[in-house]
Design an enzyme around this catalytic site. Structure first.
Site, PDB file in Angstrom:
ATOM      1  N   ASN A   3     -18.141 -17.887  46.740  1.00 17.61           N
ATOM      2  CA  ASN A   3     -18.778 -18.248  45.462  1.00 17.61           C
ATOM      3  C   ASN A   3     -19.304 -19.679  45.432  1.00 17.61           C
ATOM      4  OD1 ASN A   3     -16.594 -16.214  43.343  1.00 17.61           O
ATOM      5  ND2 ASN A   3     -18.545 -15.719  44.322  1.00 17.61           N
ATOM      6  N   ASP A  50     -16.310  -8.119  38.201  1.00 18.23           N
ATOM      7  CA  ASP A  50     -17.710  -8.261  38.585  1.00 18.23           C
ATOM      8  C   ASP A  50     -18.624  -7.898  37.423  1.00 18.23           C
ATOM      9  OD1 ASP A  50     -19.808  -8.811  40.258  1.00 18.23           O
ATOM     10  OD2 ASP A  50     -19.752  -6.889  41.310  1.00 18.23           O
TER      11      ASP A  50
END
EC number: 2.5.1.-
Length: 229
Positions: free
Chosen positions: A62, A14
């Site tokens: 996503n 991340d």
């Protein structure tokens, strides 16, 4: 104190976008920098004797990102898998993919299958890349597979596990998340029941061998009880 060997490290990579923003770069440049962090981390895992590394590369959520970012990520997957296949073979690393791969573009699926086929002969080290992966979807897919088999006996943990994406891969001992976020984000939900967690504020593109060593050191300093007193 139980000192279980660190066999499987799973990483929620991340912070690529925030890394790029901090440097006033396009978001896609953060993803390119993230690929370099992947290379460093896979080499570091080999040096530290960690046989399984799994990476959360693209989640089922996503797809909600901008079309340009998703297209850029797909292009990166194509390039990376094609360009690094020979290197992965030279490193004798088996590469496997977890997720709903059939929902990816056809040419990417073909590349992924080729990578799996070419590297399946290697047994000592495995790199698991989670693409279009979601923990809830994996469990639902397993239940649907079991239902299709018309199994009459009560469903056990063993039966459900056998129908997960990669049932032979050991559960992660340690799950690392970069960028300072403190959540699992639908990653390895079934497999993480007794995993240890390690959170760092470091953005993924800055992650390196020293970062992995620090996480491993923290892991070995913990006592794992597995429900025991």
């Amino acid at each position: 104190m139980e000192k279980k060997k660190l066999e499987h490290v799973a990483i929620i990579m991340d912070g690529n976008g925030r890394w790029a923003k901090a440097k006033r770069l396009p978001r896609i440049m953060g993803h390119h920098a993230g690929v370099r962090a992947v290379e460093r981390t896979v080499r570091a895992a080999k040096e530290l004797g960690i046989p399984y590394v799994s990476l959360y590369a693209f989640s089922t959520e996503n797809w909600k990102r901008s079309q340009s970012e998703v297209a850029g990520l797909m292009g990166l997957f194509r390039y990376y898998m094609r360009s690094k296949l020979a290197e992965l073979c030279k490193e004798e690393c088996r590469v496997r993919f977890a997720g709903d791969l059939d929902a990816l573009p056809d040419d990417i699926v073909q590349i992924l299958r080729e990578v799996e086929e070419r590297t399946k002969i290697y047994a000592e080290r495995q790199l698991i890349i989670c693409l279009n992966y979601g923990g809830r979807k994996e469990i639902l897919d397993a239940i649907n597979k079991i239902t299709a088999q018309n199994i009459k006996v009560p469903i056990t943990e063993e039966i459900l596990r056998a129908n997960l994406y990669l049932p032979d891969v050991p559960d992660p001992d340690l799950i690392i998340r970069t960028s300072g976020e403190l959540r699992l984000s639908n990653f390895w939900l079934w497999q993480s029941s007794y995993s240890e967690y390690y959170f760092t504020g470091q953005y993924w593109p800055d992650f390196d061998k020293a970062s992995l060593e620090e996480a491993a050191k923290d892991y070995y300093e913990r006592e794992r009880r597995y429900g025991k007193a």
